[in-house]
Scaffold this active site. Structure first.
Site, PDB file in Angstrom:
ATOM      1  N   ARG A   1     -18.219  -1.174  10.211  1.00  0.00           N
ATOM      2  CA  ARG A   1     -16.824  -1.222  10.651  1.00  0.00           C
ATOM      3  C   ARG A   1     -16.414   0.153  11.158  1.00  0.00           C
ATOM      4  O   ARG A   1     -16.820   1.161  10.588  1.00  0.00           O
ATOM      5  CB  ARG A   1     -15.939  -1.579   9.447  1.00  0.00           C
ATOM      6  CG  ARG A   1     -15.553  -3.031   9.371  1.00  0.00           C
ATOM      7  CD  ARG A   1     -14.992  -3.396   8.011  1.00  0.00           C
ATOM      8  NE  ARG A   1     -13.858  -2.562   7.570  1.00  0.00           N
ATOM      9  CZ  ARG A   1     -13.171  -2.777   6.443  1.00  0.00           C
ATOM     10  NH1 ARG A   1     -13.501  -3.798   5.661  1.00  0.00           N
ATOM     11  NH2 ARG A   1     -12.182  -1.997   6.089  1.00  0.00           N
TER      12      ARG A   1
ATOM     13  N   ARG B   1       0.823  -1.206   0.000  1.00  0.00           N
ATOM     14  CA  ARG B   1       0.000   0.000   0.000  1.00  0.00           C
ATOM     15  C   ARG B   1       0.858   1.257   0.000  1.00  0.00           C
ATOM     16  O   ARG B   1       0.305   2.360   0.013  1.00  0.00           O
ATOM     17  CB  ARG B   1      -0.845  -0.007   1.256  1.00  0.00           C
ATOM     18  CG  ARG B   1      -2.331  -0.296   1.019  1.00  0.00           C
ATOM     19  CD  ARG B   1      -2.967   0.015   2.300  1.00  0.00           C
ATOM     20  NE  ARG B   1      -4.365   0.043   2.476  1.00  0.00           N
ATOM     21  CZ  ARG B   1      -5.185  -0.972   2.576  1.00  0.00           C
ATOM     22  NH1 ARG B   1      -4.775  -2.183   2.324  1.00  0.00           N
ATOM     23  NH2 ARG B   1      -6.427  -0.792   2.912  1.00  0.00           N
TER      24      ARG B   1
ATOM     25  N   ARG C   1      -9.062   7.492   5.070  1.00  0.00           N
ATOM     26  CA  ARG C   1      -8.598   6.389   4.223  1.00  0.00           C
ATOM     27  C   ARG C   1      -8.428   6.810   2.771  1.00  0.00           C
ATOM     28  O   ARG C   1      -7.484   6.408   2.110  1.00  0.00           O
ATOM     29  CB  ARG C   1      -9.601   5.225   4.280  1.00  0.00           C
ATOM     30  CG  ARG C   1      -9.454   4.385   5.532  1.00  0.00           C
ATOM     31  CD  ARG C   1     -10.723   3.636   5.821  1.00  0.00           C
ATOM     32  NE  ARG C   1     -10.928   2.496   4.946  1.00  0.00           N
ATOM     33  CZ  ARG C   1     -12.113   1.941   4.732  1.00  0.00           C
ATOM     34  NH1 ARG C   1     -13.193   2.433   5.307  1.00  0.00           N
ATOM     35  NH2 ARG C   1     -12.221   0.907   3.938  1.00  0.00           N
TER      36      ARG C   1
ATOM     37  N   ARG D   1     -21.803   0.141   3.549  1.00  0.00           N
ATOM     38  CA  ARG D   1     -21.349  -1.229   3.836  1.00  0.00           C
ATOM     39  C   ARG D   1     -21.667  -1.614   5.280  1.00  0.00           C
ATOM     40  O   ARG D   1     -21.492  -0.832   6.200  1.00  0.00           O
ATOM     41  CB  ARG D   1     -19.837  -1.316   3.598  1.00  0.00           C
ATOM     42  CG  ARG D   1     -19.290  -2.701   3.873  1.00  0.00           C
ATOM     43  CD  ARG D   1     -18.013  -2.942   3.129  1.00  0.00           C
ATOM     44  NE  ARG D   1     -16.899  -2.164   3.667  1.00  0.00           N
ATOM     45  CZ  ARG D   1     -15.669  -2.234   3.169  1.00  0.00           C
ATOM     46  NH1 ARG D   1     -15.418  -2.998   2.126  1.00  0.00           N
ATOM     47  NH2 ARG D   1     -14.701  -1.504   3.693  1.00  0.00           N
TER      48      ARG D   1
HETATM   49  P1  ADP Z   1      -9.972  -1.289   2.737  1.00  0.00           P
HETATM   50  O1  ADP Z   1     -11.376  -1.767   2.914  1.00  0.00           O
HETATM   51  O2  ADP Z   1      -9.743   0.115   3.168  1.00  0.00           O
HETATM   52  O3  ADP Z   1      -9.377  -1.635   1.409  1.00  0.00           O
HETATM   53  P2  ADP Z   1      -8.482  -3.317   4.217  1.00  0.00           P
HETATM   54  O4  ADP Z   1      -9.539  -4.208   4.686  1.00  0.00           O
HETATM   55  O5  ADP Z   1      -7.564  -3.806   3.148  1.00  0.00           O
HETATM   56  O6  ADP Z   1      -9.111  -1.933   3.842  1.00  0.00           O
HETATM   57  O7  ADP Z   1      -7.572  -2.826   5.456  1.00  0.00           O
HETATM   58  C1  ADP Z   1      -8.149  -2.256   6.615  1.00  0.00           C
HETATM   59  C2  ADP Z   1      -7.102  -1.460   7.378  1.00  0.00           C
HETATM   60  O8  ADP Z   1      -5.982  -2.306   7.750  1.00  0.00           O
HETATM   61  C3  ADP Z   1      -6.461  -0.314   6.600  1.00  0.00           C
HETATM   62  O9  ADP Z   1      -7.257   0.854   6.613  1.00  0.00           O
HETATM   63  C4  ADP Z   1      -5.153  -0.144   7.368  1.00  0.00           C
HETATM   64  O10 ADP Z   1      -5.347   0.518   8.603  1.00  0.00           O
HETATM   65  C5  ADP Z   1      -4.764  -1.574   7.685  1.00  0.00           C
HETATM   66  N1  ADP Z   1      -3.925  -2.136   6.605  1.00  0.00           N
HETATM   67  C6  ADP Z   1      -4.252  -3.175   5.783  1.00  0.00           C
HETATM   68  N2  ADP Z   1      -3.264  -3.412   4.894  1.00  0.00           N
HETATM   69  C7  ADP Z   1      -2.286  -2.500   5.145  1.00  0.00           C
HETATM   70  C8  ADP Z   1      -1.023  -2.225   4.559  1.00  0.00           C
HETATM   71  N3  ADP Z   1      -0.566  -2.926   3.517  1.00  0.00           N
HETATM   72  N4  ADP Z   1      -0.293  -1.206   5.085  1.00  0.00           N
HETATM   73  C9  ADP Z   1      -0.741  -0.497   6.118  1.00  0.00           C
HETATM   74  N5  ADP Z   1      -1.930  -0.698   6.708  1.00  0.00           N
HETATM   75  C10 ADP Z   1      -2.703  -1.684   6.239  1.00  0.00           C
END
Ligand code: ADP
Ligand code: ZN
Length: 234
Positions: A179, A107, A190, A146
């Site tokens: 969530r 990310r 985000r 969601r």
């Molecule tokens: P989204 O629905 O925002 O795509 P995810 O379910 O993939 O989110 O991730 C939820 C949270 O977990 C992110 O908002 C972050 O806080 C943390 N997170 C997940 N993957 C990463 C990553 N590769 N680097 C940093 N934080 C992460």
């Protein structure tokens, strides 16, 4: 080599190693499930890893995990060093000969660089980075509406994917919740973070000739069909 010509010589029965990119809310998680079913690959979703850690009793949470959870709840990224350490450990795994699907990682550019080292060490060649694209208004609509099952992780939407009984999980009967990071303030954080830290990965992988863009469709099935087309598998 162009994005597509690299795929033209794909042998049947090939093992695929993918990364999924895209803003929060584009539906990467659903595509990850569909792709995993189709290719039998091992799926690693870092967001799921942190949500699972959050459910552990506090006594079993390490200081790094407690810290990660507090970043996540506010909608911020977990520090690179924590995420990279987790991914490094998880990718040291014999099951990966079936292929790999990374959802939510990398990310940031430093995470992408660390991943490149890890994949070299584990001898895993990266085939494609699928970049899912969706207009911002639709991203906001999807995230705000969601609702998630806190027990089994199933995901619903107040308009587009209603559960059979309002507010209740179809799969396990648990009451659905929003969530923490789907609340308006966290959504804003985000999306800003995505633009600043994650969107640069699109150019990063494009330069490496790995990027494949997929425009999200109206339904998960439509998006999946477009994914297979983009991979020249349909
Ligand atoms: P989204 O629905 O925002 O795509 P995810 O379910 O993939 O989110 O991730 C939820 C949270 O977990 C992110 O908002 C972050 O806080 C943390 N997170 C997940 N993957 C990463 C990553 N590769 N680097 C940093 N934080 C992460
Ligand atoms: Zn459930």
């Amino acid at each position: 080599m162009s994005d597509q010509s690299r795929l033209d010589s794909t042998p049947a029965g090939k093992v695929w190693n993918f990364i999924l990119l895209g803003a929060p809310g584009v539906g990467k998680g659903t595509q990850a499930e569909l792709l995993t079913k189709r290719f039998g690959a091992v799926q690693l979703s870092t967001g799921e890893v942190f949500r699972a850690a959050k459910k552990l009793p506090v006594s079993e949470q390490t200081p790094a995990i407690k810290e990660a959870i507090s970043y996540m709840q506010a909608g911020n990224l977990v520090p690179d060093s924590t995420v990279v350490a987790i991914v490094r450990e998880k990718l040291h795994c014999p099951e990966l000969h079936r292929g790999l699907l990374l959802d939510g990682f990398p990310r940031t550019v430093p995470q992408a660089e660390a991943l490149s080292d890890i994949l070299n060490t584990e001898n895993i060649p990266l085939d494609a980075v699928l970049s899912y694209e969706l207009p911002i208004e639709q991203v906001l609509e999807r995230l705000g509406g969601r609702r998630t099952c806190p027990k089994c992780g199933a995901s619903f939407h107040i308009k587009d994917r209603q559960p059979r009984v309002k507010g209740i999980c179809d799969q396990c009967g648990t009451e659905l919740i929003q969530r923490d990071d789907d609340r308006p303030e966290a959504i804003r954080v985000r999306l800003e973070t995505y633009d600043r830290k994650t969107a640069p990965l699109i150019e990063y992988y494009q330069k490496k000739g790995l990027l494949i863009r997929v425009e999200c469709g109206e339904t998960p099935q439509e998006t999946f069909a477009r994914t297979l087309q983009a991979l020249k598998l349909a």
